[in-house]
Design a protein around this motif. Structure first.
Motif, PDB file in Angstrom:
ATOM      1  N   VAL A   1       0.851  -1.183   0.000  1.00 18.11           N
ATOM      2  CA  VAL A   1       0.000   0.000   0.000  1.00 18.11           C
ATOM      3  C   VAL A   1       0.887   1.233   0.000  1.00 18.11           C
ATOM      4  CG1 VAL A   1      -1.780   1.299   1.231  1.00 18.11           C
ATOM      5  CG2 VAL A   1      -1.843  -1.202   1.220  1.00 18.11           C
ATOM      6  N   LEU A   2       0.648   2.128  -0.949  1.00 23.64           N
ATOM      7  CA  LEU A   2       1.424   3.360  -1.054  1.00 23.64           C
ATOM      8  C   LEU A   2       0.687   4.473  -0.312  1.00 23.64           C
ATOM      9  CD1 LEU A   2       3.931   4.678  -2.310  1.00 23.64           C
ATOM     10  CD2 LEU A   2       2.535   5.212  -4.314  1.00 23.64           C
ATOM     11  N   ALA A   3       1.351   5.073   0.673  1.00 27.25           N
ATOM     12  CA  ALA A   3       0.737   6.110   1.502  1.00 27.25           C
ATOM     13  C   ALA A   3       1.386   7.466   1.238  1.00 27.25           C
ATOM     14  CB  ALA A   3       0.882   5.743   2.982  1.00 27.25           C
ATOM     15  N   TYR A   4       0.521   8.477   1.095  1.00 24.64           N
ATOM     16  CA  TYR A   4       1.007   9.847   0.933  1.00 24.64           C
ATOM     17  C   TYR A   4       0.035  10.767   1.668  1.00 24.64           C
ATOM     18  CZ  TYR A   4       2.606  14.210  -1.147  1.00 24.64           C
ATOM     19  OH  TYR A   4       3.093  15.475  -1.326  1.00 24.64           O
ATOM     20  N   HIS A   5       0.485  11.326   2.797  1.00 28.33           N
ATOM     21  CA  HIS A   5      -0.388  12.100   3.677  1.00 28.33           C
ATOM     22  C   HIS A   5      -1.723  11.378   3.873  1.00 28.33           C
ATOM     23  CE1 HIS A   5       2.483  15.318   3.722  1.00 28.33           C
ATOM     24  NE2 HIS A   5       2.400  15.503   2.414  1.00 28.33           N
ATOM     25  N   PRO A   6      -1.680  10.152   4.375  1.00 26.31           N
ATOM     26  CA  PRO A   6      -2.900   9.345   4.462  1.00 26.31           C
ATOM     27  C   PRO A   6      -3.897   9.889   5.480  1.00 26.31           C
ATOM     28  CG  PRO A   6      -1.118   8.295   5.666  1.00 26.31           C
ATOM     29  CD  PRO A   6      -0.509   9.463   4.947  1.00 26.31           C
ATOM     30  N   THR A   7      -5.156   9.518   5.268  1.00 26.47           N
ATOM     31  CA  THR A   7      -6.205   9.788   6.250  1.00 26.47           C
ATOM     32  C   THR A   7      -6.455   8.502   7.029  1.00 26.47           C
ATOM     33  OG1 THR A   7      -8.020   9.145   4.784  1.00 26.47           O
ATOM     34  CG2 THR A   7      -7.242  11.445   4.661  1.00 26.47           C
ATOM     35  N   VAL A   8      -7.335   8.591   8.001  1.00 29.78           N
ATOM     36  CA  VAL A   8      -7.622   7.430   8.846  1.00 29.78           C
ATOM     37  C   VAL A   8      -8.207   6.282   8.034  1.00 29.78           C
ATOM     38  CG1 VAL A   8      -9.963   8.149   9.477  1.00 29.78           C
ATOM     39  CG2 VAL A   8      -8.611   6.765  11.083  1.00 29.78           C
ATOM     40  N   GLU A   9      -8.707   6.581   6.830  1.00 25.63           N
ATOM     41  CA  GLU A   9      -9.278   5.548   5.964  1.00 25.63           C
ATOM     42  C   GLU A   9      -8.270   4.438   5.657  1.00 25.63           C
ATOM     43  OE1 GLU A   9     -11.506   5.337   1.569  1.00 25.63           O
ATOM     44  OE2 GLU A   9     -10.238   7.051   2.114  1.00 25.63           O
TER      45      GLU A   9
ATOM     46  N   TRP B   1       0.658  -7.663  -4.589  1.00 32.26           N
ATOM     47  CA  TRP B   1      -0.648  -7.061  -4.897  1.00 32.26           C
ATOM     48  C   TRP B   1      -0.601  -5.620  -4.412  1.00 32.26           C
ATOM     49  CZ3 TRP B   1      -5.726  -8.895  -2.110  1.00 32.26           C
ATOM     50  CH2 TRP B   1      -6.838  -8.552  -2.889  1.00 32.26           C
ATOM     51  N   ILE B   2      -0.679  -4.645  -5.323  1.00 31.32           N
ATOM     52  CA  ILE B   2      -0.398  -3.256  -4.952  1.00 31.32           C
ATOM     53  C   ILE B   2      -1.665  -2.397  -4.937  1.00 31.32           C
ATOM     54  CG2 ILE B   2       1.936  -3.476  -5.875  1.00 31.32           C
ATOM     55  CD1 ILE B   2       1.135  -1.709  -8.212  1.00 31.32           C
ATOM     56  N   PHE B   3      -1.658  -1.379  -4.043  1.00 33.88           N
ATOM     57  CA  PHE B   3      -2.837  -0.545  -3.853  1.00 33.88           C
ATOM     58  C   PHE B   3      -2.462   0.903  -3.562  1.00 33.88           C
ATOM     59  CE2 PHE B   3      -4.430  -4.735  -2.822  1.00 33.88           C
ATOM     60  CZ  PHE B   3      -5.699  -4.731  -3.391  1.00 33.88           C
ATOM     61  N   ASP B   4      -3.352   1.813  -4.009  1.00 33.00           N
ATOM     62  CA  ASP B   4      -3.351   3.168  -3.477  1.00 33.00           C
ATOM     63  C   ASP B   4      -3.909   3.127  -2.065  1.00 33.00           C
ATOM     64  OD1 ASP B   4      -2.528   4.066  -5.975  1.00 33.00           O
ATOM     65  OD2 ASP B   4      -4.588   4.411  -6.659  1.00 33.00           O
ATOM     66  N   GLN B   5      -3.676   4.195  -1.297  1.00 32.81           N
ATOM     67  CA  GLN B   5      -4.096   4.201   0.109  1.00 32.81           C
ATOM     68  C   GLN B   5      -5.604   4.250   0.288  1.00 32.81           C
ATOM     69  OE1 GLN B   5      -1.986   7.655   1.378  1.00 32.81           O
ATOM     70  NE2 GLN B   5      -3.585   9.082   0.781  1.00 32.81           N
ATOM     71  N   ASP B   6      -6.348   4.716  -0.727  1.00 32.97           N
ATOM     72  CA  ASP B   6      -7.792   4.870  -0.570  1.00 32.97           C
ATOM     73  C   ASP B   6      -8.587   3.760  -1.243  1.00 32.97           C
ATOM     74  OD1 ASP B   6      -7.164   5.591  -3.134  1.00 32.97           O
ATOM     75  OD2 ASP B   6      -8.153   7.548  -3.078  1.00 32.97           O
ATOM     76  N   SER B   7      -7.933   2.655  -1.571  1.00 40.73           N
ATOM     77  CA  SER B   7      -8.613   1.517  -2.198  1.00 40.73           C
ATOM     78  C   SER B   7      -8.934   0.458  -1.151  1.00 40.73           C
ATOM     79  CB  SER B   7      -7.741   0.904  -3.292  1.00 40.73           C
ATOM     80  OG  SER B   7      -7.549   1.813  -4.354  1.00 40.73           O
ATOM     81  N   THR B   8     -10.150  -0.063  -1.202  1.00 45.93           N
ATOM     82  CA  THR B   8     -10.598  -1.093  -0.267  1.00 45.93           C
ATOM     83  C   THR B   8     -10.881  -2.374  -1.028  1.00 45.93           C
ATOM     84  OG1 THR B   8     -11.649   0.609   1.088  1.00 45.93           O
ATOM     85  CG2 THR B   8     -12.282  -1.667   1.520  1.00 45.93           C
TER      86      THR B   8
ATOM     87  N   LEU C   1     -13.274  -3.082  -7.911  1.00 48.91           N
ATOM     88  CA  LEU C   1     -12.560  -2.160  -7.037  1.00 48.91           C
ATOM     89  C   LEU C   1     -13.166  -0.773  -7.185  1.00 48.91           C
ATOM     90  CD1 LEU C   1      -9.939  -1.814  -5.199  1.00 48.91           C
ATOM     91  CD2 LEU C   1      -8.859  -0.910  -7.264  1.00 48.91           C
ATOM     92  N   ASP C   2     -13.581  -0.183  -6.078  1.00 49.27           N
ATOM     93  CA  ASP C   2     -14.069   1.197  -6.125  1.00 49.27           C
ATOM     94  C   ASP C   2     -12.897   2.120  -6.378  1.00 49.27           C
ATOM     95  OD1 ASP C   2     -16.785   0.678  -5.659  1.00 49.27           O
ATOM     96  OD2 ASP C   2     -16.451   0.495  -3.516  1.00 49.27           O
ATOM     97  N   HIS C   3     -13.036   2.972  -7.389  1.00 46.87           N
ATOM     98  CA  HIS C   3     -11.906   3.806  -7.805  1.00 46.87           C
ATOM     99  C   HIS C   3     -12.351   5.246  -7.961  1.00 46.87           C
ATOM    100  CE1 HIS C   3      -8.043   4.764  -9.521  1.00 46.87           C
ATOM    101  NE2 HIS C   3      -8.609   5.275 -10.591  1.00 46.87           N
ATOM    102  N   ARG C   4     -11.472   6.161  -7.541  1.00 47.22           N
ATOM    103  CA  ARG C   4     -11.744   7.589  -7.634  1.00 47.22           C
ATOM    104  C   ARG C   4     -10.600   8.255  -8.385  1.00 47.22           C
ATOM    105  NH1 ARG C   4     -14.974  10.675  -4.373  1.00 47.22           N
ATOM    106  NH2 ARG C   4     -15.185   8.902  -2.945  1.00 47.22           N
ATOM    107  N   PHE C   5     -10.930   9.073  -9.380  1.00 42.91           N
ATOM    108  CA  PHE C   5      -9.911   9.784 -10.146  1.00 42.91           C
ATOM    109  C   PHE C   5      -9.650  11.138  -9.495  1.00 42.91           C
ATOM    110  CE2 PHE C   5     -11.536   6.838 -13.352  1.00 42.91           C
ATOM    111  CZ  PHE C   5     -10.365   6.372 -13.897  1.00 42.91           C
TER     112      PHE C   5
END
Length: 284
Positions: free
Chosen positions: A12-20, A89-96, A196-200
């Motif tokens: 998981v790649l984190a960049y100024h992550p939120t509690v999510e 298996w790689i993810f952005d920080q906001d992917s569930t 996968l729920d995705h946000r641009f």
């Protein structure tokens, strides 16, 4: 022999992550034995938020600065491979992840009728819950390029084609590694039976004439890299379906930028500088 799921590590790649991110990592841990979190924002707030996730099953990889998407994912992938995992298996920080996602991807990975490259889930718009038209189907099907988040890589593939191109920094990093896999004779697969729920970007609703549309509000910096890296990849891989699809998307995106988004002059200027630098780029 261990089951493939037991041989898979999450990154998981984190960049100024939120509690999510805490929820997302815990969900990921229901499907993989270990998660490597790459902290690309080495500040006190990020360390505090991620700190108590560290343990036997979660490894925090602190970076000295924001090294970018490509180098960040590579740091996690190298750590996973060095730890003996055969799949990453790689993810952005906001992917569930959703239930059963890894099993669905591994079933596609096990196909024997093609030389399987990168495998990834179909996408659903996080803002609306709608499945994108291109992400409707059955089973798994070939695709030129997959987005980074949710992508599953085998050790054998990575040892053959290498990791992400760190000079790209951000944007089109996923296109590049996907297209390199295709050039090497692999078939990348999109798996339609899992979503996968995705946000641009910082997607926000906006009104365009009589319609409500979602605008990404990418920063000028992102517009620069999107413009530059699109040109670099076009020079690197030539014309193809991936570029036709991307240009159609870019035309729609820029219509929204020019009509509805903030900081338009800065974004246009950044995109033009990216175009110039993409044409000048020498390490193609």
């Amino acid at each position: 022999m261990d089951e493939p799921g037991a041989q898979t590590a999450g990154v998981v790649l984190a960049y100024h992550p939120t509690v999510e991110i805490r929820h997302n990592v815990r969900q990921l841990l229901t499907q993989v034995p270990r998660v490597f979190i790459v902290n690309n924002s080495p500040d006190a707030l990020s360390r505090e938020l991620l700190g108590d996730l560290d343990g036997d099953r979660v490894v925090i990889l602190e970076q000295t600065e924001n090294v970018g998407v490509a180098a960040g994912f590579n740091a996690g992938m190298r750590a996973a491979l060095d730890a003996g995992f055969d799949y990453v298996w790689i993810f952005d920080q906001d992917s569930t992840v959703t239930d059963g996602m890894l099993d669905a991807l591994l079933r596609a990975q096990a196909r024997t009728d093609v030389k399987v490259g990168i495998v990834g889930p179909a996408l659903r718009a996080a803002e609306t819950g709608n499945v994108y038209d291109a992400d409707r189907g059955q089973g798994s099907a070939p695709i030129d390029a997959l987005i980074s988040s949710g992508a599953l890589f085998s050790r054998a593939l990575l040892e053959d084609i290498g990791l992400h191109d760190e000079a790209l920094f951000i944007d089109y990093v996923d296109h590049d590694i996907s297209l390199r896999a295709g050039r090497a004779g692999y078939t990348n697969l999109k798996v339609f039976e899992t979503l996968l729920d995705h946000r641009f970007g910082e997607s926000q609703p906006s009104r365009l004439l009589w319609r409500v549309v979602y605008v990404s509000n990418y920063s000028p910096m992102r517009q620069y890299y999107m413009s530059r890296n699109r040109v670099i990849l076009a020079r690197r891989f030539g014309w193809g379906r991936w570029l036709r699809d991307d240009l159609r998307y870019a035309m729609k995106a820029w219509t929204k930028v020019l009509i509805t988004e903030r900081d338009r002059p800065a974004k246009v200027g950044a995109a033009l500088r990216g175009l110039r630098d993409g044409l000048r780029y020498t390490a193609v």
